[in-house]
Design an enzyme around this catalytic site. Structure first.
Site, PDB file in Angstrom:
ATOM      1  N   LYS A  53       0.849  -1.203   0.000  1.00 59.28           N
ATOM      2  CA  LYS A  53       0.000   0.000   0.000  1.00 59.28           C
ATOM      3  C   LYS A  53       0.885   1.253   0.000  1.00 59.28           C
ATOM      4  O   LYS A  53       2.070   1.173   0.323  1.00 59.28           O
ATOM      5  CB  LYS A  53      -0.908  -0.011   1.227  1.00 59.28           C
ATOM      6  CG  LYS A  53      -0.152  -0.005   2.558  1.00 59.28           C
ATOM      7  CD  LYS A  53      -1.072  -0.287   3.739  1.00 59.28           C
ATOM      8  CE  LYS A  53      -0.307  -0.258   5.054  1.00 59.28           C
ATOM      9  NZ  LYS A  53      -1.158  -0.687   6.180  1.00 59.28           N
ATOM     10  N   TYR A 277      14.199  29.992   9.382  1.00 58.85           N
ATOM     11  CA  TYR A 277      13.044  30.797   9.808  1.00 58.85           C
ATOM     12  C   TYR A 277      13.063  31.094  11.310  1.00 58.85           C
ATOM     13  O   TYR A 277      13.298  30.214  12.130  1.00 58.85           O
ATOM     14  CB  TYR A 277      11.750  30.060   9.495  1.00 58.85           C
ATOM     15  CG  TYR A 277      11.374  30.092   8.020  1.00 58.85           C
ATOM     16  CD1 TYR A 277      11.194  31.299   7.360  1.00 58.85           C
ATOM     17  CD2 TYR A 277      11.212  28.910   7.319  1.00 58.85           C
ATOM     18  CE1 TYR A 277      10.839  31.329   6.013  1.00 58.85           C
ATOM     19  CE2 TYR A 277      10.843  28.921   5.975  1.00 58.85           C
ATOM     20  CZ  TYR A 277      10.666  30.138   5.328  1.00 58.85           C
ATOM     21  OH  TYR A 277      10.324  30.158   4.010  1.00 58.85           O
TER      22      TYR A 277
HETATM   23  C1  LIG Z   1      -0.443  -1.728   6.822  1.00 65.52           C
HETATM   24  C2  LIG Z   1      -1.063  -2.992   7.239  1.00 65.52           C
HETATM   25  C3  LIG Z   1      -0.286  -4.143   7.457  1.00 65.52           C
HETATM   26  C4  LIG Z   1       1.233  -4.100   7.466  1.00 65.52           C
HETATM   27  O1  LIG Z   1       1.620  -3.603   8.720  1.00 65.52           O
HETATM   28  P1  LIG Z   1       3.161  -3.563   9.173  1.00 65.52           P
HETATM   29  O2  LIG Z   1       3.094  -3.150  10.587  1.00 65.52           O
HETATM   30  O3  LIG Z   1       3.801  -2.536   8.321  1.00 65.52           O
HETATM   31  O4  LIG Z   1       3.677  -4.920   8.946  1.00 65.52           O
HETATM   32  C5  LIG Z   1      -0.930  -5.328   7.718  1.00 65.52           C
HETATM   33  N1  LIG Z   1      -2.283  -5.384   7.788  1.00 65.52           N
HETATM   34  C6  LIG Z   1      -3.064  -4.299   7.631  1.00 65.52           C
HETATM   35  C7  LIG Z   1      -4.545  -4.420   7.745  1.00 65.52           C
HETATM   36  C8  LIG Z   1      -2.494  -3.069   7.357  1.00 65.52           C
HETATM   37  O5  LIG Z   1      -3.259  -1.987   7.207  1.00 65.52           O
END
Ligand SMILES: *Cc1c(COP(=O)(O)O)cnc(C)c1O
Length: 389
Positions: A53, A277
């Site tokens: 993702k 800044y």
């Molecule tokens: C993002 C996500 C993962 C992966 O999580 P990590 O902690 O990066 O391994 C697994 N399951 C779901 C539902 C997620 O949203």
């Protein structure tokens, strides 16, 4: 081309090659991704889902997916239809699960392209059932995270309808799944509470007549610390990118991303000089200030101000003053920095550079936030997989 006598204007040579046309580059070591995925796959009898993702946590979803699949992952996980279809359009035909949908989502495209649909609500179940194919769904139970998934009082109705629609041939309930709130805190009491609630949810699904082929619960942290929770599928995000999901524990993961930039301006300033800044920083003594062309739009969170360092001239040197949108200033002290010198913002840590996990600690956030914060104008460069495995 007209040449300018730049040496007349600066003390430093100007023949230093630019790192690239881009002001900052995220080098992605696909060999490290493959290493991490195969390391995880070797620790489990369950299947491994590479969670790609958010453009593969900023590393590039398609190249990461290919590297992960070649290293033993058999599933890919994404949150949106757009992300799932990007993988299909790239010719990737591995099983994909997509699990976040807007209220009006139409699953026709996903179902037509054999993408499994994560279902958390009755409305999503109906939409999946009417997508014009036998939609493969993964029913998600909220076992205590209070985020996505159907909570206990909705679960009975969801599984009853799922059983009915499955009997009619409109859906196939391939899995029941959930997500843990605190797997990165081993021993946290919520984990076993969620595991018990998951057991109840699976029991209710079976009582309704469902026979899911898969159960899945573990993210990276649970995969590495709770083998009893591997079930049929481990969904790994962070571990695949080489970041230890439980701070302080070492499993031999290799960070896949190195964020590099270069010095674009150098100046020697006296004590008492205000920097960036609002002059949040004032030099305590004479110093060499090196400007780097990367800021919070590129993934250097402004919340890391006054804590963050970068590797410059082989040394860790502090970022001083505000981190701006596009740039920030490094106090190079007495180091002989020159225009064009490479600067490592974060990487594997092998050469003394900070890691993304360190940046996360400096900014008071999680490493996921650092990796996905690397902005779109940062060029991605891929180190080939084969050379590194
Ligand atoms: C993002 C996500 C993962 C992966 O999580 P990590 O902690 O990066 O391994 C697994 N399951 C779901 C539902 C997620 O949203």
């Amino acid at each position: 081309m007209r040449t300018f006598p730049l040496k007349a204007f600066t003390r430093v040579p100007v023949d230093c090659p630019a790192v690239t046309d881009s002001l900052a580059v995220a080098q992605v070591d696909l060999g490290a991704v493959a290493h991490n995925v195969s390391l995880v796959a070797a620790r489990t009898r369950a299947q491994v889902m590479a969670v790609v993702k958010a453009d593969g946590f900023g590393h590039g979803a398609v190249p990461v997916a290919r590297a992960a699949l070649s290293a033993g992952a058999t599933w890919l996980g994404v949150t949106s239809a757009t992300e799932a279809l990007e993988l299909r359009d790239a010719g990737i035909d591995a099983p994909i699960l997509s699990w976040l949908h807007h209220a009006g989502a139409d699953f026709t495209a996903l179902v037509g392209r054999h993408v499994d649909v994560g279902v958390s609500t009755l409305a999503q179940l109906y939409r999946a059932a009417s997508a014009g194919g036998r939609a493969r769904v993964h029913l998600k139970a909220d076992t205590g995270m209070s985020r996505n998934g159907a909570c206990a009082q909705e679960w009975g109705e969801l599984v009853a309808w799922a059983a009915k629609l499955e009997a009619e041939g409109a859906v196939e309930v391939h899995a029941v799944w959930s997500h843990l709130a605190a797997a990165d805190v081993p021993g946290d009491a919520s984990i076993d509470r969620q595991v018990a609630a998951f057991g109840d949810a699976v029991g209710a699904a079976r009582a309704a007549g469902l026979r899911p082929a898969m159960l899945h619960l573990a993210n990276s942290a649970a995969t590495l610390t709770r083998p009893d929770l591997h079930l049929d599928l481990c969904r790994i995000g962070l571990a695949g990118y080489g970041i230890e999901p439980v701070p302080g524990r070492e499993h031999g993961l290799r960070p896949a991303m190195t964020l590099v930039t270069s010095v674009v301006n150098v100046k020697r300033v006296p004590a008492g000089t205000g920097v960036s800044y609002h002059h949040d920083h004032v030099t305590a003594g004479p110093a060499t200030l090196a400007l780097i062309p990367a800021g919070y739009a590129d993934g250097l969170p402004s919340a890391a101000q006054d804590r963050a360092s970068v590797l410059i001239g082989g040394r860790l040197r502090p970022i001083v003053g505000r981190i701006s949108m596009d740039q920030c200033v490094v106090d190079a002290g007495e180091l002989p920095v020159r225009l064009g010198d490479p600067v490592v913002v974060f990487g594997s840590g092998e050469h003394g550079e900070p890691t993304a996990a360190q940046w996360a600690a400096w900014a008071g956030t999680c490493p996921h936030d650092i990796l996905t914060g690397v902005g779109p104008r940062v060029a991605r460069q891929y180190l080939p997989e084969k050379a590194n495995v």
